[in-house]
Design a protein around this motif. Sequence first.
Motif, PDB file in Angstrom:
ATOM      1  N   PHE A 328      17.944  13.619   2.714  1.00 35.08           N
ATOM      2  CA  PHE A 328      17.859  12.159   2.652  1.00 35.08           C
ATOM      3  C   PHE A 328      19.233  11.548   2.426  1.00 35.08           C
ATOM      4  O   PHE A 328      19.480  10.402   2.766  1.00 35.08           O
ATOM      5  CB  PHE A 328      16.913  11.725   1.537  1.00 35.08           C
ATOM      6  CG  PHE A 328      15.484  11.750   1.950  1.00 35.08           C
ATOM      7  CD1 PHE A 328      15.050  10.891   2.951  1.00 35.08           C
ATOM      8  CD2 PHE A 328      14.583  12.611   1.386  1.00 35.08           C
ATOM      9  CE1 PHE A 328      13.731  10.906   3.335  1.00 35.08           C
ATOM     10  CE2 PHE A 328      13.269  12.629   1.771  1.00 35.08           C
ATOM     11  CZ  PHE A 328      12.839  11.782   2.742  1.00 35.08           C
ATOM     12  N   LEU A 334      18.624  12.747   8.596  1.00 37.78           N
ATOM     13  CA  LEU A 334      17.294  12.149   8.587  1.00 37.78           C
ATOM     14  C   LEU A 334      17.466  10.652   8.800  1.00 37.78           C
ATOM     15  O   LEU A 334      17.602   9.889   7.848  1.00 37.78           O
ATOM     16  CB  LEU A 334      16.622  12.448   7.250  1.00 37.78           C
ATOM     17  CG  LEU A 334      15.118  12.648   7.250  1.00 37.78           C
ATOM     18  CD1 LEU A 334      14.723  13.695   8.274  1.00 37.78           C
ATOM     19  CD2 LEU A 334      14.669  13.074   5.882  1.00 37.78           C
ATOM     20  N   TRP A 341      11.422  10.748   9.003  1.00 37.70           N
ATOM     21  CA  TRP A 341      11.932  10.210   7.719  1.00 37.70           C
ATOM     22  C   TRP A 341      10.745   9.806   6.826  1.00 37.70           C
ATOM     23  O   TRP A 341      10.707  10.134   5.641  1.00 37.70           O
ATOM     24  CB  TRP A 341      12.827   9.014   8.044  1.00 37.70           C
ATOM     25  CG  TRP A 341      13.251   8.193   6.873  1.00 37.70           C
ATOM     26  CD1 TRP A 341      14.290   8.436   6.041  1.00 37.70           C
ATOM     27  CD2 TRP A 341      12.655   6.972   6.446  1.00 37.70           C
ATOM     28  NE1 TRP A 341      14.390   7.455   5.107  1.00 37.70           N
ATOM     29  CE2 TRP A 341      13.392   6.534   5.323  1.00 37.70           C
ATOM     30  CE3 TRP A 341      11.578   6.198   6.880  1.00 37.70           C
ATOM     31  CZ2 TRP A 341      13.081   5.362   4.648  1.00 37.70           C
ATOM     32  CZ3 TRP A 341      11.282   5.039   6.208  1.00 37.70           C
ATOM     33  CH2 TRP A 341      12.022   4.620   5.093  1.00 37.70           C
TER      34      TRP A 341
END
Lengths: 1263, 164
Positions: A328, A334, A341
Motif C-alpha cells: 500500500f 497498488l 486496491w
Amino acid sequence: MNSYPPELLAQLAPVMFVAGLDVPSPNPQEATPSRQQDPFAVLKQRLRDALISQRKVAIWQPEKAKIFQAVLVDVDVRFPPRKLAPPEDQQYQPLHSPLSPLTPSSPLYPDGLIAPIWIRKHTTLVPSVFVLFKRIYEHPQPPPNQTGTAHADFDRDREAEERRRDTELAAEIAQRKRSTNERSIKLTAVLMASRRMLDDPALDARLTFIRRQSGLDPRAALFVLSPVTQAEIGDFVRSLQEALYEPALEYYTNHSKRVRRKRNKHSQGTVHIPVSPLGAGNSPRPLRPEGWTVRYEYKMACFAEFRGEDEVALKHYQDTYAALLVMFGSTAILPPRTKRWAEGKVLADCISVKICKLYLYNKEHAMALAHHSAHMRKFSDLSRGWGIGEETFEFWSWLSRQHRVFAELLEQGNWSTLEIPKHTPVPAPSAAKLAAQAAGPQRNAMEAEALRLLGINPTHALQHPGFYYYMAAQCTESRRERFLRALESEVRSIHHGSLSPGFANEKKVDHLAIVLELYTRAYEIFKKNSASPQGRQQLWIAYRIAQTYYASGKFDMAVRFFERIAKTYRREKWEAMLRPLLSTWYACAQQLGDMELSVQLLLEMLGHGVVVDQEDPESVQEDLLAVLKSTVPSNPEQSLVVDLTESGPLLDSTTIFWTPTISVGESSAFQITLTAPPTVQMSDLPFSSLHVHFGGDLPPVVIEHSQPEGDEGTASVQRIDLGRIHAPHPNDGPSPPTDVQANLRWPTGSSLVLTGSLGADFTTILMVTKLVLTLKQNSWTIELPLQPNSSRTGSICRPQWLSSVDPVRFLPIRGEAHSSVTVQNRPHRVSVAVAHNSPAYLGEDYPVTLDITNLDDRELNVVVDVLLHPLEVEHASSDISLDGQNSTSLVKGVALGTLVPGANITKTLILSVKGAIGDRTLDISVQSRTTGPSVANASPPSPNTSFTGDTAESLRTLVIPSVEAIKAEHTVRYKRPAKLSRGLGDLATFEADYSEDAGEAVVSTTMACIGQSGISVESAKLVREDGTRAKVRSSFIDVDEESFLSEWLTGDEFCDQCLISLSRDEDDTDDSPIPGPGHYEVSWRRLQPDGVKGSLSVSRFPLPQLRPPKDGLIALLDIPSTAKLHSPIAIHLTVRNQRLVRSANVVVQFDLDPLTDGFVVAGLRQGRLPVLLPGAEYRMTWNLIPVECGYVQIPKIKVTDRRPVIDAQLSSTNAAAIAAGGRPPQTDGEEVKIVDVRAEAVVEGSEPVVADSTRRGTILVLP
Amino acid sequence: MGPPLRLNAVAFVSAQNHPILIRTFSQPKQDELKYHYIAHTSLDVIDERITAAGATKSTGCYLGLLYVEDVAVYGFMTPTKVKIIIALELSDNVVRDADVITIFKALHTAYRRSVANPFLRLNVPSDNVTDHSLLVAAGGQKWKLFRQRIDEICGAVTLPGAAA
C-alpha cells in the motif's frame, strides 16, 4: 462485520467431510404404515445432527477442543481440480491451481492477492479428513429349523454373498481412497452394522479383508458402529475426532510446508514468475513479489489457524499485514482506487481484525487495542495520500467500519470468554517491594510489571464495546456531514456531474439509520455495563440518539428521549448541556405542533436564559408571544400549569420575615421580592395576576395586573403594600380576599417587592407556601407556580430588606434570614422566689420556702413538681416533702390552685438530710396554665386548633449543701486491772456470769457546734447499750445534763467523760475491737436568724470502739506519789503473766546505787520468782526509806524473763555445743516492761510510760 | 519525567454532581460543550470506581483512567467529595499515574484556596461553612483568580520546562 467477507473473518477449524449419512427422504406412503423406523436411519440422522451442531462457524472461538468443522457431502463428491494446465503451452508451463493469479481463468488473474474463495475452497471444498459411512452387508438369518445339509448350503451361500458384497464395498472405498490420496487426505471408513453383527465371529475376518482390499491405512481408518443411543453417539463422535485430529493437523502442516517451500524459493529469487503473454499490452501487470509474499504468508497463517496454532498464525498474519503495508505504501505497486486496491484494503482490514482477535484470545488487551489503533492510524495516513482523507465521506465511512468491526469483535468475545480489563489505579507498591523485585531473579519481567504499575497508556486501555460503537456512530455522523457537504457542492456545480462512483452509492445510504443503529447498540452495551444508577453515559448517548431522531424527522421519538434526559440534567444543574437540548426539544415540539409543550419549553428556556438567536436576544419571548397569540390550547377550559421548580425558575424569589417568632396577636413584617434575571428579556409577557398563598387557612392574596399610567412603570423596584394580614381564628368566617393591583411586568433585572405584615391569634407557624403567576393571552391561561425562596443556579441571593424605594435602598440582612414566622403564646409572667438558709444540717428537716406570685394579667393555675436528684454518696439519703406528699425522688403535681392576677402563694418544702453530708440538688418546676378561654369564646371546631389553655413553666434548680450541726470527737484511755485475776484452777471462772476483769476505759467526748448558725440543745444524754465486754460505769452527763442544755453557738464545745469497765472472755482471743457500749443523744433545734427555733432534730454519736491494750508478761510498779523523809514507804511490783499459754521464768534485779539513790531499801535485791503460769501473777514488796528530799528517783528495777533462753537451749543443738566446750549464747533473756501504775491510764494508741532504767518514776519526798 | 501531557480540559464537579467549573484548553474553542458532556458522563465511572473502592476499603483520592474517547479522561475525588476530572490529549505513550496525580493535587490546591476565599461568603446569608451553593459558586464567573490558577496549572503541565 457484515461489510466484510465472512470467510476472511471466521475462525478456521480442521475440515472433515462426512459422506454416506444421507437419509432417504421419508416416503410419505411408507412412513405411515411402519411406525417402527429403520434404526440405521435414526442412527444416520443422529450422527448428522451431532456432527453439524458441534461447531458453528463464528468469528470468536478461542476454545481449543479437538473439534472439526464437519461438512456433509455426497458419497461420490468430487474435489476441485488440483492443478489446471493452461490451455496452451502445456509442455513447459508448470501447473497452477485454478485460483492462482497465474491461471488466466482465475478471478485473481493476473495480480490478485487472496480471494475469499480460496478460504472457501479450504473450508467447504477440500477437507483434511474424509469420513465415509457405509452399511456392511448382513445376510438374513438362517431359517430356524434347518437340517444339516441345508444349513451348510445356507452358510456357503451366505459366505459367497458376503464375500461378493464386501468386495464391492472395498472397491467403492478404494475408489474413494484414490481420490483422497491424490490430495493426501486421510480417509476413514465407518461401517454400520447391527448389534447382532458385532457378535459375529466372522466379522473380524471380513473387516480385515475389506481394509486390505480397499487399501485403507492400518491405523484409525476403519470403524464399526451399531445403532446406539444419543449419548453414545456423542462419545463416538468425540473419539472419531480424537483419532482423526492428528492426521488433520498433518494435512495442514504439509500444506504449510509446501507453501513455505514456495515462499523460500520465491524469496531467494530462484523462481522467475513468468510474465504471462497476455499480460503484455494494456492489461495490468502480473502480481509483484510483494504480492506473492502476502499470498504465502497469508496461506501459512490460515493453515496454522486450521491447526489451532494461534501464535504461529498471529506471526504469519502480522507478516502478511506488514507485507501488505509495503504494497500500500507505493501507488506503483497498488494503484489506488483500483479493484485490486480495494480487495487489498478489505484483506488488510480483515487481517487486522484477526490479529486483534488472536491477541484477545491470549488476553493481551493492550496489544490488541494498540494494533487496532495503529491500523487505523496507518491507513488514515495512507488515505490522505490516496485523496480520501478526513474531508471525504469515504474516509469516515471506513473509519466507522473499523470501529464497528472492533466493537462487534469485542461484543462477540464478551458473550463467551473475553473480559474487559478494569483500569482502576493500582496502589503504589512499597519501596521494599520494589527493591525486592529489582533484586529478584526475573528482573526483566519484574521491570515490565513495575512499569505497568507506573501508569497505563490510554490508547492501550481496552474498554467495553459500547465505546467503539459510540465512536463508530460518531464517525458515521462525520461521514454524513462530509456527504452532505459533497452533495451541496454537487448541487452547486451541477454541470460537472457526479464526481466519484462511490458517491452514487453513498446517496443510497441512509446514514441516519446507521447512526441510530450504532448509537442504539452502544446504548444497550453501556446500559449493561453501567453500575451507576444515574446512567449518565447512557443519557449522553440517548441525547445523541434523540438528536439523530430529530435529524431524521422522527420528532415524537426525539421528544420522548429529551424528556428523560432533561430530568437528570435539570436535577444536577448542568445548564450548559440543558440549553442545546431545550432548543432542539423546542424545535421538535414545533414540528409536532404540540403547543402546550412548546409553551412549556419556551418558558423553561426563558428561565435558563437560552438565547436561540445571538442577534435577537428577545427571540424566545417573541416566539412565546407569537405562539400564545396565534394558537389555541387543546383544552381552553383548563389552565396550563408550568412548574419550573425543578429547572430554573422564571423569576428569582425571596421571602423574608423580619422576626422569626411573635406572640399571639402580634404580627411580623415580611417582604416578598420577585426579581427578573438581568439577562433575559421577558418584559412583554402578559402576566395577569399573582397569587400569594400562605399556609393554613389564610386566603391567598391576589395581585392583579394594572398598567400604570404613562411610562413610569419602568422603575427597577416596585413596592406594593399588602397591608396587615391576620390569620383569623378558625371559628371566624374567612376574611374577605384582599385585592391589590400592581404592574406585573418585569423588565430585565427589575424587582417587585410585596410588603406586609402577618400575624395570628393562635399559635401556629406562618409562611408563604407558594406564589402563582398567571399568564393570560387570548384563550391561553398559564399558571406558573414559584417557590417562595428560589434562585437560579449560580446566583446566591443575598437576603435584603427594602428600606426605601426612592432612592432604592436595601438593608442587608445579617445572620439567618427567616422564611417563616412562628406565632407563640405570650409567656406567663410568674415570679418564683425560693428562700432557704444554706447549709442544711445533717439530721434536720430543712425548710425551703417557695414564694410564687402571679404577675400576669390572667388567672393562672399553678402546679409544682419537685425533683430530688439522687446523691452518689454512701449512706446518704434524703427525702422531700411538700404539701403532704413525701418522696425520695419526685413530688409531682402539687396543685397550688388558681392565682388571680397579683396573688401570691407561699409553700414550704421540707428536705430531710440524712446519712451523710453532701450537696442535695433539687429541680423545682412551676407550671402555670391559663385558666380559661380568654381569647376564644367557644369550643374549637377543629382538633388541631383545640384550645386547652396554654401552659408555661418556670424552672429553678437548687443546690443545697449539708453539714453536720455537731461534731463529736472521742479520746479513750485504758487502765489495767489492779486486782489479781483468778487462777486457772479457780472454779468460779467456770460460772456462766463470770467475766474476767480486763481493766477499764475512760472515754472523753468533745461535742462541738460547727454549723454556721447556732443550735438550741434541748436534751443531751448517754444512752447505754452495755455489751458483754464493756459496760458504762459512770458518766458525767448523767450527773449534770443541765450544763449541756443551752444554746450552742458556732465553735462552742462541750465535753463529757464516761468510765467503761471492760471484761474479757475466755474465747476472746482475736483482736476484734469492742463495740462502744452506748451513744450520746443530743436533741436540738436550729436557731434561725430571725430567732425562731427550727424543728427538733436528734443527733446521735456512738461511743467509739474500744481496743484495750494486750500485754503478755508485764510488771506493774505501784509506788506512792509522795513520801516523808525518813518514813518508810512500800513499793509493790506485780509481775503478771497474761500470756495465754506460756509460763514465765522471771528474774528481778533491784539495783540500788548508794551514791545517787536517795533511799535506803529493805527487800529482795536480786532473785528469781516462782514460775508464773499463764494468768498467774506474783507480787513483791520493797520497803524504802527516803533519805533525801525533793523529787527522788526510785531505784532502778530490772525484770527479765528467762524463758526465751531456756527455749533456745532446748530447741537447738546447743546442748551438744556446750558439751563440746563452746560457750552458751550470752542472752540474759527478755526484758519485761515495767509500767508505773500511777501514769498508767494511757491515752489509747500511745505507749504506756515505762519505768525502765532510762526513764524512772520519781517520788516527791517531803521533809 | 515522561513525555509532556497535553491538558485539554479540567472540570470540577460538586459532591451533589453539580458543575462548579469546566475549563477547556483545546484549540478549537467550540468543543467546550463536549467537555461538559465528558465531565458529566465521567461521573458514572467515578460512581462505579467509588463503589468498587468502598468494597476494597481503598482510601486514595485518585481514581485513575476513567475512559478513553478521543481524549483520555482521568478522575480524582477530594475528601469533601468534590470531583476533579481532566481530559488529556491522546498520545501513544504511557501516562504515568504519578504525573496525573501531581496535576490533580495542584488542581485540588487551587480549588481549596479558592473556596477559602473569605469574600466568597461576603453576602451569604447563613454561616454554614459547607453550604453547597457556596462551594459551587467558587467556580462562578466572578472569581477570576480560580480560573487564573487553573490556567497556570495547565500552562505548567503543557510546558514542563516552565514549571521547573
